[in-house]
Motif scaffolding. Structure first.
Motif, short mmCIF file in Angstrom:
data_model
loop_
_atom_site.label_atom_id
_atom_site.label_comp_id
_atom_site.label_asym_id
_atom_site.label_seq_id
_atom_site.Cartn_x
_atom_site.Cartn_y
_atom_site.Cartn_z
N SER A 55 6.45 -0.54 8.68
CA SER A 55 6.96 -0.97 7.37
C SER A 55 6.34 -0.15 6.24
CB SER A 55 6.75 -2.48 7.16
OG SER A 55 5.54 -2.88 7.64
N LEU A 56 5.07 0.24 6.41
CA LEU A 56 4.47 1.12 5.39
C LEU A 56 5.25 2.44 5.34
CD1 LEU A 56 0.80 1.78 4.65
CD2 LEU A 56 2.17 3.75 5.22
N TYR A 57 5.54 2.97 6.52
CA TYR A 57 6.29 4.22 6.60
C TYR A 57 7.67 4.08 5.96
CZ TYR A 57 10.02 6.60 9.18
OH TYR A 57 11.19 7.22 9.52
N GLN A 58 8.32 2.93 6.21
CA GLN A 58 9.66 2.76 5.65
C GLN A 58 9.62 2.75 4.12
OE1 GLN A 58 10.75 -0.67 7.92
NE2 GLN A 58 11.96 0.54 9.35
N GLY A 59 8.61 2.10 3.57
CA GLY A 59 8.46 2.08 2.11
C GLY A 59 8.26 3.49 1.57
N VAL A 60 7.32 4.23 2.19
CA VAL A 60 7.03 5.58 1.70
C VAL A 60 8.26 6.48 1.88
CG1 VAL A 60 5.59 7.64 2.05
CG2 VAL A 60 4.57 5.37 2.25
N ALA A 61 8.87 6.41 3.07
CA ALA A 61 9.99 7.32 3.35
C ALA A 61 11.16 7.06 2.40
CB ALA A 61 10.44 7.16 4.79
N ALA A 62 11.46 5.77 2.15
CA ALA A 62 12.60 5.46 1.28
C ALA A 62 12.37 6.03 -0.13
CB ALA A 62 12.82 3.95 1.22
N VAL A 63 11.16 5.82 -0.65
CA VAL A 63 10.91 6.31 -2.01
C VAL A 63 10.83 7.83 -2.03
CG1 VAL A 63 9.31 6.21 -3.97
CG2 VAL A 63 9.77 4.15 -2.64
N THR B 173 13.40 -5.79 2.29
CA THR B 173 14.16 -5.26 3.44
C THR B 173 13.25 -4.58 4.45
OG1 THR B 173 14.84 -3.55 1.91
CG2 THR B 173 16.56 -4.96 2.77
N ALA B 174 12.18 -3.92 3.98
CA ALA B 174 11.28 -3.29 4.95
C ALA B 174 10.59 -4.36 5.79
CB ALA B 174 10.25 -2.41 4.25
N LEU B 175 10.33 -5.51 5.17
CA LEU B 175 9.74 -6.63 5.93
C LEU B 175 10.71 -7.07 7.04
CD1 LEU B 175 7.65 -8.97 6.26
CD2 LEU B 175 8.92 -10.21 4.53
N LEU B 176 11.96 -7.29 6.63
CA LEU B 176 12.95 -7.72 7.63
C LEU B 176 13.22 -6.61 8.64
CD1 LEU B 176 15.47 -9.58 5.31
CD2 LEU B 176 13.75 -10.56 6.83
N ALA B 177 13.23 -5.36 8.14
CA ALA B 177 13.53 -4.24 9.05
C ALA B 177 12.44 -4.08 10.08
CB ALA B 177 13.68 -2.95 8.24
N ILE C 158 0.86 -1.20 0.00
CA ILE C 158 0.00 0.00 0.00
C ILE C 158 0.89 1.25 0.00
CG2 ILE C 158 -1.65 1.38 1.36
CD1 ILE C 158 -2.89 -1.19 2.36
N GLY C 159 1.91 1.25 0.86
CA GLY C 159 2.79 2.41 0.96
C GLY C 159 3.48 2.70 -0.36
N LEU C 160 4.01 1.65 -1.00
CA LEU C 160 4.75 1.85 -2.25
C LEU C 160 3.82 2.33 -3.36
CD1 LEU C 160 7.37 -1.05 -2.35
CD2 LEU C 160 7.70 1.37 -1.83
N LEU C 161 2.62 1.76 -3.42
CA LEU C 161 1.69 2.19 -4.46
C LEU C 161 1.38 3.68 -4.30
CD1 LEU C 161 -0.90 -0.75 -4.70
CD2 LEU C 161 0.80 -0.02 -6.40
N LEU C 162 1.06 4.08 -3.07
CA LEU C 162 0.69 5.48 -2.85
C LEU C 162 1.84 6.42 -3.18
CD1 LEU C 162 -1.32 5.38 0.50
CD2 LEU C 162 -2.19 5.73 -1.80
N VAL C 163 3.04 6.08 -2.70
CA VAL C 163 4.15 7.02 -2.89
C VAL C 163 4.55 7.11 -4.36
CG1 VAL C 163 6.07 5.44 -2.42
CG2 VAL C 163 6.30 7.82 -1.83
N ASN C 164 4.35 6.03 -5.10
CA ASN C 164 4.68 6.08 -6.53
C ASN C 164 3.63 6.84 -7.33
OD1 ASN C 164 7.23 4.65 -7.17
ND2 ASN C 164 6.25 3.07 -5.93
N VAL C 165 2.38 6.74 -6.90
CA VAL C 165 1.33 7.45 -7.63
C VAL C 165 1.32 8.93 -7.24
CG1 VAL C 165 -1.17 7.63 -7.94
CG2 VAL C 165 -0.09 5.39 -7.89
#
Ligand code: ASP
Length: 440
Positions: free
Chosen positions: A322-330, A351-355, A95-102
């Protein structure tokens, strides 16, 4: 007069704390006054919650396991819990990656703001200490398994940070109690049963002070927050994180409604005191005792399930983080014009899963592990401090929000696992305990 329900009391405490904090930002002496005279009451409350976390895990997990009729049931609960945790975390990151990419919040941030944020925070000790901590935590492949096994039970029990070691030791103890048979295990079982009741009462007593404590905690958050202009500059990024977290709540509500057949609004209302505390303390570990109490007594999840699922979840399942990590990284990559391929984004998922498994359940831990996520996609080491500086100003409010989701995710999974093994019952009304009654 009927007493106001606990979640309303806490909410009022929070609002008053926010207002008081804002007022106190005006006089010169205000912030110091809050830090010296108000904040200690919040700190004491968090310390009390942490104080009972280990005894609670110990007592309730031993009770949970020794109530099981056979060990194969535990294996089933364990496997299901871990698999569902992995699934919810992957949903969160996706969800995080989809939102930050769109929505591309990083493209809208001006060079001027980047420079200002970098100047303000890149050399700030709060940011550099996160980088140092990340380099200490850089993982060995099986480090996580190795660290989970204690070599000294007393040491494990004496450190809140070693929660997974406590869980390991307690499961080992509980299973061995099952194996020696009821008769021989009885004295120990009675001891832990009794300890469990006592600790749950301690949770109730501590919670009576929650409305005052959240007042202190939030007033302190307001007086210690950064420059409002910088906060505003990051509004789009923060908005994407918050939108993602909101969608996760919708996801949990759908899961609760469709799988457990319980009303999702009822679920959210019953766990709301835990959510409000997660918000005020930014720590799922400190909130754990309250989450356990709410889920067991107010939602009806059997201890056999909750005593395992919740402490494990507090340490390894952090959907909000993990959602935050995905959004923040991108976001950081977008703002600093660092191109990401599809492969990089998949690496972020992994990595966000493991992190999020490796993140401690304490304030600001998500940001430390973000460094490891950024490194995994080849982000230049000399720019890491700049990357963190970009998001630092809003990290505390976002930490508060993601901790709410971390706790909500654990509670949802505990309901799902309980339902799947026939252990989701009715709330135990006689245990409702939001009022103080002295034993006569
Ligand atoms: N504060 C979070 C928690 O305790 C972890 C984080 O995202 O920083 O769950």
């Amino acid at each position: 007069m009927r007493k106001l329900e606990l979640h309303w009391q806490i909410l009022i405490g929070m609002l008053l704390g926010l207002v008081f904090g804002f007022v106190m930002t005006y006089p010169d002496w205000g912030p110091e006054f809050v830090q010296d005279w108000i904040n200690p009451f919040g700190t004491i409350f968090v310390k009390l919650l942490k104080l009972i976390a280990i005894p609670l895990i110990l007592a309730s997990l031993v009770k949970g396991i020794s109530d099981l009729q056979d060990i194969s049931k535990f294996r089933r609960i364990g496997l299901r819990t871990i698999s569902i945790y992995v699934v919810t975390t992957v949903v969160a990151i996706t969800i995080g990656l989809l939102l930050v990419n769109v929505l591309k919040p990083g493209d809208g941030i001006s060079d001027e703001t980047i420079t200002k944020l970098t100047e303000t925070y890149a050399t700030d000790t709060a940011v550099t200490s996160k980088l140092e901590e990340a380099s200490r935590q850089r993982q060995r492949p099986l480090g996580f398994l190795e660290d989970m096994v204690p070599d000294n039970a007393i040491k494990a029990l004496s450190e809140n940070k070693l929660m997974l070691q406590v869980i390991f030791f307690t499961i080992f103890l509980g299973i061995s109690m099952l194996l020696i048979g009821e008769e021989r295990a009885k004295p120990l079982k009675n001891f832990f049963d009794s300890l469990n009741f006592v600790v749950l009462k301690m949770v109730d007593l501590i919670m009576l002070t929650a409305p005052f404590a959240v007042f202190a905690l939030l007033a302190n958050v307001v007086v210690s927050s950064g420059d409002p202009d910088l906060l505003l500059a990051l509004l789009r990024y923060a908005g994407v994180v918050v939108l993602g977290l909101f969608l996760l709540v919708v996801f949990y509500a759908i899961v609760v409604g469709s799988y457990t057949k319980k009303n999702p609004f009822w679920f959210l209302k019953e766990i709301s005191p835990a959510q409000l505390l997660a918000f005020s303390t930014s720590s799922s570990a400190a909130t754990l005792p309250v989450t356990m109490e709410r889920v067991e007594e107010h939602i009806g999840v059997d201890k056999e399930v909750s005593s395992f699922v919740l402490p494990v979840g507090a340490t390894i399942n952090m959907d909000g983080t993990s959602l935050y990590q995905g959004v923040a990284a991108v976001f950081i990559a977008q703002a600093l014009a660092f191109d990401l391929t599809l492969g990089d984004q998949l690496t972020i998922v992994l990595t966000a899963l493991l992190a999020s498994i490796g993140s401690a359940a304490v304030p600001g831990a998500g940001m430390v592990m973000l460094v490891i996520v950024l490194e995994s996609i080849g982000f230049p080491a000399d720019k890491l401090a700049i990357g963190l500086a970009l998001i630092f100003a809003v990290d505390r409010p976002l930490d508060m929000c993601r901790t709410v989701i971390n706790v909500t995710g654990d509670a949802t999974v505990s309901m799902v696992v309980a339902k799947s093994v026939g252990k989701l019952g009715e709330p135990r009304v006689e245990d409702w305990d939001e009022y103080y009654e002295e034993v006569k």
